[in-house]
Design a protein around this motif. Structure first.
Motif, PDB file in Angstrom:
ATOM      1  N   LYS A 113       0.794  -1.226   0.000  1.00 41.92           N
ATOM      2  CA  LYS A 113       0.000   0.000   0.000  1.00 41.92           C
ATOM      3  C   LYS A 113       0.834   1.287   0.000  1.00 41.92           C
ATOM      4  O   LYS A 113       0.358   2.326  -0.460  1.00 41.92           O
ATOM      5  CB  LYS A 113      -0.974  -0.001   1.171  1.00 41.92           C
ATOM      6  N   ASP A 114       2.060   1.244   0.498  1.00 38.98           N
ATOM      7  CA  ASP A 114       2.911   2.441   0.559  1.00 38.98           C
ATOM      8  C   ASP A 114       3.809   2.596  -0.661  1.00 38.98           C
ATOM      9  O   ASP A 114       4.628   3.518  -0.708  1.00 38.98           O
ATOM     10  CB  ASP A 114       3.788   2.403   1.818  1.00 38.98           C
ATOM     11  N   LYS A 115       3.692   1.713  -1.624  1.00 41.62           N
ATOM     12  CA  LYS A 115       4.638   1.684  -2.750  1.00 41.62           C
ATOM     13  C   LYS A 115       4.782   3.048  -3.428  1.00 41.62           C
ATOM     14  O   LYS A 115       5.880   3.618  -3.499  1.00 41.62           O
ATOM     15  CB  LYS A 115       4.181   0.627  -3.759  1.00 41.62           C
ATOM     16  N   LEU A 116       3.706   3.588  -3.937  1.00 42.20           N
ATOM     17  CA  LEU A 116       3.771   4.852  -4.672  1.00 42.20           C
ATOM     18  C   LEU A 116       4.084   6.020  -3.736  1.00 42.20           C
ATOM     19  O   LEU A 116       4.844   6.929  -4.100  1.00 42.20           O
ATOM     20  CB  LEU A 116       2.461   5.101  -5.412  1.00 42.20           C
ATOM     21  N   PHE A 117       3.522   6.006  -2.541  1.00 39.77           N
ATOM     22  CA  PHE A 117       3.758   7.068  -1.569  1.00 39.77           C
ATOM     23  C   PHE A 117       5.249   7.193  -1.247  1.00 39.77           C
ATOM     24  O   PHE A 117       5.812   8.294  -1.245  1.00 39.77           O
ATOM     25  CB  PHE A 117       2.971   6.789  -0.285  1.00 39.77           C
ATOM     26  N   LEU A 118       5.901   6.071  -0.969  1.00 39.77           N
ATOM     27  CA  LEU A 118       7.323   6.093  -0.617  1.00 39.77           C
ATOM     28  C   LEU A 118       8.187   6.549  -1.789  1.00 39.77           C
ATOM     29  O   LEU A 118       9.185   7.253  -1.600  1.00 39.77           O
ATOM     30  CB  LEU A 118       7.763   4.698  -0.154  1.00 39.77           C
ATOM     31  N   GLN A 119       7.796   6.174  -3.001  1.00 41.69           N
ATOM     32  CA  GLN A 119       8.591   6.568  -4.168  1.00 41.69           C
ATOM     33  C   GLN A 119       8.446   8.059  -4.471  1.00 41.69           C
ATOM     34  O   GLN A 119       9.424   8.725  -4.811  1.00 41.69           O
ATOM     35  CB  GLN A 119       8.209   5.698  -5.365  1.00 41.69           C
ATOM     36  N   VAL A 120       7.240   8.595  -4.337  1.00 44.58           N
ATOM     37  CA  VAL A 120       7.047  10.029  -4.544  1.00 44.58           C
ATOM     38  C   VAL A 120       7.784  10.819  -3.455  1.00 44.58           C
ATOM     39  O   VAL A 120       8.396  11.859  -3.721  1.00 44.58           O
ATOM     40  CB  VAL A 120       5.550  10.390  -4.568  1.00 44.58           C
ATOM     41  N   LYS A 121       7.757  10.316  -2.234  1.00 37.40           N
ATOM     42  CA  LYS A 121       8.504  10.943  -1.141  1.00 37.40           C
ATOM     43  C   LYS A 121       9.998  10.959  -1.457  1.00 37.40           C
ATOM     44  O   LYS A 121      10.692  11.954  -1.209  1.00 37.40           O
ATOM     45  CB  LYS A 121       8.242  10.180   0.161  1.00 37.40           C
ATOM     46  N   LYS A 122      10.493   9.876  -2.010  1.00 39.40           N
ATOM     47  CA  LYS A 122      11.908   9.785  -2.394  1.00 39.40           C
ATOM     48  C   LYS A 122      12.238  10.800  -3.485  1.00 39.40           C
ATOM     49  O   LYS A 122      13.324  11.400  -3.492  1.00 39.40           O
ATOM     50  CB  LYS A 122      12.209   8.362  -2.881  1.00 39.40           C
ATOM     51  N   LEU A 123      11.300  11.012  -4.403  1.00 37.92           N
ATOM     52  CA  LEU A 123      11.509  11.992  -5.476  1.00 37.92           C
ATOM     53  C   LEU A 123      11.678  13.403  -4.922  1.00 37.92           C
ATOM     54  O   LEU A 123      12.382  14.229  -5.507  1.00 37.92           O
ATOM     55  CB  LEU A 123      10.325  11.970  -6.444  1.00 37.92           C
ATOM     56  N   LYS A 124      11.038  13.678  -3.807  1.00 33.53           N
ATOM     57  CA  LYS A 124      11.126  15.011  -3.208  1.00 33.53           C
ATOM     58  C   LYS A 124      12.504  15.230  -2.575  1.00 33.53           C
ATOM     59  O   LYS A 124      12.961  16.366  -2.449  1.00 33.53           O
ATOM     60  CB  LYS A 124      10.022  15.197  -2.168  1.00 33.53           C
ATOM     61  N   GLU A 125      13.175  14.137  -2.208  1.00 31.77           N
ATOM     62  CA  GLU A 125      14.531  14.236  -1.658  1.00 31.77           C
ATOM     63  C   GLU A 125      15.544  14.468  -2.779  1.00 31.77           C
ATOM     64  O   GLU A 125      16.451  15.285  -2.655  1.00 31.77           O
ATOM     65  CB  GLU A 125      14.885  12.946  -0.910  1.00 31.77           C
ATOM     66  N   LYS A 126      15.376  13.737  -3.867  1.00 30.38           N
ATOM     67  CA  LYS A 126      16.258  13.873  -5.032  1.00 30.38           C
ATOM     68  C   LYS A 126      15.496  13.387  -6.251  1.00 30.38           C
ATOM     69  O   LYS A 126      14.844  12.341  -6.210  1.00 30.38           O
ATOM     70  CB  LYS A 126      17.543  13.053  -4.857  1.00 30.38           C
ATOM     71  N   LYS A 127      15.568  14.123  -7.336  1.00 26.18           N
ATOM     72  CA  LYS A 127      14.760  13.792  -8.510  1.00 26.18           C
ATOM     73  C   LYS A 127      15.441  12.701  -9.352  1.00 26.18           C
ATOM     74  O   LYS A 127      16.052  12.959 -10.381  1.00 26.18           O
ATOM     75  CB  LYS A 127      14.503  15.036  -9.357  1.00 26.18           C
ATOM     76  N   PHE A 128      15.347  11.471  -8.875  1.00 25.36           N
ATOM     77  CA  PHE A 128      15.878  10.335  -9.617  1.00 25.36           C
ATOM     78  C   PHE A 128      15.037  10.094 -10.874  1.00 25.36           C
ATOM     79  O   PHE A 128      13.845  10.364 -10.899  1.00 25.36           O
ATOM     80  CB  PHE A 128      15.843   9.067  -8.762  1.00 25.36           C
ATOM     81  N   SER A 129      15.689   9.557 -11.905  1.00 27.75           N
ATOM     82  CA  SER A 129      14.965   9.171 -13.120  1.00 27.75           C
ATOM     83  C   SER A 129      14.242   7.843 -12.942  1.00 27.75           C
ATOM     84  O   SER A 129      13.276   7.553 -13.635  1.00 27.75           O
ATOM     85  CB  SER A 129      15.925   9.083 -14.303  1.00 27.75           C
TER      86      SER A 129
END
Length: 304
Positions: free
Chosen positions: A99-115
């Motif tokens: 259930k947290d899959k997309l949430f955690l990845q978007v949160k990670k994007l806010k730390e650094k904009k990985f491709s």
């Protein structure tokens, strides 16, 4: 300007996927992160898949029927053309997203904009003694990880979140029936830094209908063709690890022998070769040669 909550397109290719489909879509519906769309590509199914999908009353779910049946990776490329998301993810009909899959990845994007961001995952195999286990124990790497992937390929496509523009430049190689997702991510890894979520993001289900599981010799042949072309094209330019490539090719040779052996005499020859150079990989393959299929299926989560 970076979007606070980017739209994520989930691509699901379906060909007669009714068995686990309801569970798979529910795992998407239950996501904590809500700004997503499902691109459901019906690859000319003739089972109840369409009706199962239509039972979900959600405007974010978009149905597309293929004009004709294609292999999985061509279907994914066609489905991608329908996606409108800033980022793309994938979900097969027999897998599950935590259930947290997309949430955690978007949160990670806010730390650094990985491709591209990937993560750990669970393997689930209801026929084995141990029904479910985490795939990778230890810390998964970030950054430029090509050589690490050559040594040990640890990415499962359902865990991946990829920037739309990066996927648009690469796409899946449609000539491969099994390994195209691996080929895609390896090509991207040469030029892009990968971010990682250390906790499991998805459940990869292993069962008797997995195409790759039923077609091991095809998979091995595709991998042999792939590594030959991959090293020829990228070895010097991207400073690939020669020893990792050598070990990869040796494992493929052994695996080909394992899955090609039929008679007792052939099996004895393979066993002798494995004993001469004993290591963990060869020990596992030694067991695969000598044990009956019904026992192996209880021991090994995955036969590659």
């Amino acid at each position: 300007m970076k979007k606070k909550n980017p739209l994520i397109s989930i691509i699901m290719n379906c060909y007669n996927g009714e068995k686990f489909l309801h569970e798979a879509i529910n795992s998407l519906k239950n996501q904590v992160y809500k700004n997503w769309e499902l691109i459901f590509w019906d690859n000319c199914s003739n089972d109840n898949s369409k009706n199962i999908l239509k039972s979900f009353k959600d405007k974010r779910i978009k149905y597309f029927l293929a004009k004709k049946f294609t292999n999985l990776h061509k279907a994914r490329n066609l489905a991608f053309k329908k996606a409108k998301g800033d980022y793309i993810s994938f979900l097969d009909c027999d897998d599950l997203l935590l259930k947290d899959k997309l949430f955690l990845q978007v949160k990670k994007l806010k730390e650094k904009k990985f491709s591209l961001i990937y993560g750990n995952y669970y393997l689930q195999n209801d026929t084995t003694f141990l029904k479910k286990k985490i795939f990778f124990k230890g810390a998964l790497p970030e950054g430029f990880i090509t050589n690490k992937l050559l040594n040990n390929y640890f990415i499962s496509l359902p865990t991946v979140l990829i920037k739309r523009e990066i996927l648009k430049q690469s796409l899946f190689n449609e000539k491969y029936n099994i390994i195209s997702d691996r080929d895609l991510l390896m090509r991207i890894s040469l030029k892009e830094e990968f971010g990682c979520i250390q906790t499991p993001l998805a459940i990869y289900r292993i069962h008797g209908d997995n195409f790759s599981r039923k077609n091991k010799l095809m998979e091995i042949k595709e991998l042999q063709d792939w590594i030959s072309k991959y090293k020829r094209k990228y070895l010097i330019k991207f400073k690939l690890d020669k020893s990792a490539i050598f070990r990869f090719e040796e494992r493929l040779k052994i695996s080909k022998e394992i899955y090609s052996t039929k008679g007792i005499n052939q099996k004895l020859l393979v066993i002798k070769k494995l004993i001469r150079n004993i290591n963990l990989f060869n020990l596992i393959n030694f067991i695969k040669v000598i044990f009956p299929e019904n026992i192996k299926s209880k021991i090994f989560f995955y036969n590659w």
